[in-house]
Design an enzyme around this catalytic site. Structure first.
Site, PDB file in Angstrom:
ATOM      1  N   GLU A  20       0.816  -1.217   0.000  1.00  0.00           N
ATOM      2  CA  GLU A  20       0.000   0.000   0.000  1.00  0.00           C
ATOM      3  C   GLU A  20       0.852   1.271   0.000  1.00  0.00           C
ATOM      4  O   GLU A  20       0.329   2.355  -0.268  1.00  0.00           O
ATOM      5  CB  GLU A  20      -0.957  -0.019   1.200  1.00  0.00           C
ATOM      6  CG  GLU A  20      -1.979  -1.142   1.086  1.00  0.00           C
ATOM      7  CD  GLU A  20      -2.728  -1.425   2.378  1.00  0.00           C
ATOM      8  OE1 GLU A  20      -3.876  -1.864   2.304  1.00  0.00           O
ATOM      9  OE2 GLU A  20      -2.159  -1.223   3.475  1.00  0.00           O
ATOM     10  N   GLY A  86     -12.690  -4.636   2.421  1.00  0.00           N
ATOM     11  CA  GLY A  86     -13.749  -5.529   1.961  1.00  0.00           C
ATOM     12  C   GLY A  86     -15.033  -4.724   1.763  1.00  0.00           C
ATOM     13  O   GLY A  86     -15.375  -3.881   2.593  1.00  0.00           O
ATOM     14  N   MET A 183      -9.068  -2.643   8.777  1.00  0.00           N
ATOM     15  CA  MET A 183      -8.566  -2.910  10.122  1.00  0.00           C
ATOM     16  C   MET A 183      -7.787  -1.756  10.768  1.00  0.00           C
ATOM     17  O   MET A 183      -7.184  -1.943  11.821  1.00  0.00           O
ATOM     18  CB  MET A 183      -7.706  -4.188  10.085  1.00  0.00           C
ATOM     19  CG  MET A 183      -8.505  -5.382   9.568  1.00  0.00           C
ATOM     20  SD  MET A 183      -7.542  -6.891   9.332  1.00  0.00           S
ATOM     21  CE  MET A 183      -7.220  -7.361  11.016  1.00  0.00           C
ATOM     22  N   GLU A 184      -7.788  -0.582  10.142  1.00  0.00           N
ATOM     23  CA  GLU A 184      -7.007   0.531  10.698  1.00  0.00           C
ATOM     24  C   GLU A 184      -7.724   1.878  10.731  1.00  0.00           C
ATOM     25  O   GLU A 184      -7.493   2.696  11.645  1.00  0.00           O
ATOM     26  CB  GLU A 184      -5.695   0.743   9.899  1.00  0.00           C
ATOM     27  CG  GLU A 184      -4.724  -0.404   9.964  1.00  0.00           C
ATOM     28  CD  GLU A 184      -5.058  -1.518   8.996  1.00  0.00           C
ATOM     29  OE1 GLU A 184      -5.724  -1.236   7.971  1.00  0.00           O
ATOM     30  OE2 GLU A 184      -4.679  -2.670   9.242  1.00  0.00           O
ATOM     31  N   ASP A 207     -12.078  -7.358  -1.899  1.00  0.00           N
ATOM     32  CA  ASP A 207     -12.912  -8.555  -1.682  1.00  0.00           C
ATOM     33  C   ASP A 207     -14.286  -8.102  -1.206  1.00  0.00           C
ATOM     34  O   ASP A 207     -14.506  -6.926  -0.944  1.00  0.00           O
ATOM     35  CB  ASP A 207     -12.263  -9.489  -0.647  1.00  0.00           C
ATOM     36  CG  ASP A 207     -12.032  -8.799   0.675  1.00  0.00           C
ATOM     37  OD1 ASP A 207     -10.931  -8.282   0.894  1.00  0.00           O
ATOM     38  OD2 ASP A 207     -12.983  -8.699   1.477  1.00  0.00           O
TER      39      ASP A 207
HETATM   40  N1  ADE Z   1      -9.026  -5.590   4.246  1.00  0.00           N
HETATM   41  C1  ADE Z   1      -9.331  -6.042   3.009  1.00  0.00           C
HETATM   42  N2  ADE Z   1     -10.395  -6.858   3.044  1.00  0.00           N
HETATM   43  C2  ADE Z   1     -10.780  -6.945   4.334  1.00  0.00           C
HETATM   44  C3  ADE Z   1     -11.787  -7.643   5.002  1.00  0.00           C
HETATM   45  N3  ADE Z   1     -12.629  -8.439   4.354  1.00  0.00           N
HETATM   46  N4  ADE Z   1     -11.882  -7.503   6.365  1.00  0.00           N
HETATM   47  C4  ADE Z   1     -11.023  -6.706   7.016  1.00  0.00           C
HETATM   48  N5  ADE Z   1     -10.031  -6.026   6.425  1.00  0.00           N
HETATM   49  C5  ADE Z   1      -9.908  -6.141   5.099  1.00  0.00           C
END
Ligand code: ADE
Length: 239
Positions: A20, A86, A183-184, A207
């Site tokens: 990233e 996601g 997650m951040e 995703d």
């Molecule tokens: N980063 C990318 N995809 C994610 C997901 N499904 N859950 C948490 N962090 C992510």
């Protein structure tokens, strides 16, 4: 706490993973590298603008520590979080971009004491609002560099959890009104809020945060990360 108006002098740019931030670091000039809390802070110019680019590592604690160092040690006056996420919505596809309107930590749970899920006790907001000007600049920059990609504005949900379950995804979408999950961002948003500086989260979708996520993520993370890199470097020019 009131947000300060953006008049960017030095931007902190945080990505959780090397993919990233690697290209951003390559594009920088006049770079000085400082190590702190096991993170490498790359201070210099990106497209002629003063920035500090750093890989925070994964998760909310890393991201919070990283943001505080950017403020205290490097004196950044705004923070951009770039990376992958996601999707939590049908219409937001792999490769698309989400620009944060605000951010909530979906794993903050003090419901046992009567708080709404996501609410941090003793903080006077539920969701940390992203800076409006940074959002606008990001949207303009995105139209320019990623014209073939859909761009959405919406809430980013963050937690120390890779979401790959359709029931959890449904709960996150319905109860917390999220557009994407990662997650951040929520921790960076909280740190920015507590320090009174503007922030924005830019996330490209890797995703769908459902049962297909563990298959899709490794296939699409690089391409998605590249969309965010394109956007971030263009955005910095315009700040
Ligand atoms: N980063 C990318 N995809 C994610 C997901 N499904 N859950 C948490 N962090 C992510």
């Amino acid at each position: 706490m009131r947000r300060k108006e953006v008049k960017m002098k030095k931007a902190g740019i945080i990505g959780a993973m090397e993919i990233e931030v690697a290209r951003l670091k390559e594009m920088m000039t006049e770079v000085t590298v400082t190590e702190k809390a096991s993170m490498e802070f790359n201070e210099g110019l990106l497209n002629g603008k003063p920035v500090v680019v750093v890989r925070s590592g994964i998760g909310k604690v890393n991201a919070g520590i990283c943001t505080q160092i950017l403020v205290d040690v490097f004196g950044v006056d705004c923070v951009i979080n770039t990376g992958v996420a996601g999707s939590l919505r049908k219409e937001i596809n792999i490769g698309d971009i989400v620009i944060s309107t605000d951010a909530v930590q979906h794993d903050m749970d003090v419901t046992a004491l009567g708080y709404t899920k996501g609410q941090i006790p003793q903080i006077d907001v539920f969701a940390f609002p992203a800076d409006e000007r940074m959002r606008e600049v990001a949207a303009e920059a995105c139209r320019e560099v990623n014209p073939e990609i859909q761009v959405f504005s919406g809430r980013v949900l963050s937690g120390d959890q890779f979401v790959s379950d359709k029931e959890l995804k449904k709960t996150l979408t319905e109860t917390l009104d999220g557009c994407c999950t990662e997650m951040e961002g929520g921790a960076i948003a909280q740190a920015a809020y507590l320090n009174g500086i503007p922030y924005v989260i830019l996330r490209a979708i890797s995703d769908k945060a459902d049962d297909s996520a563990t298959m899709d993520y490794p296939e699409f993370e690089k391409k998605a990360a590249q969309h965010c890199v394109n956007l971030t470097q263009e955005m910095v020019k315009r700040l």
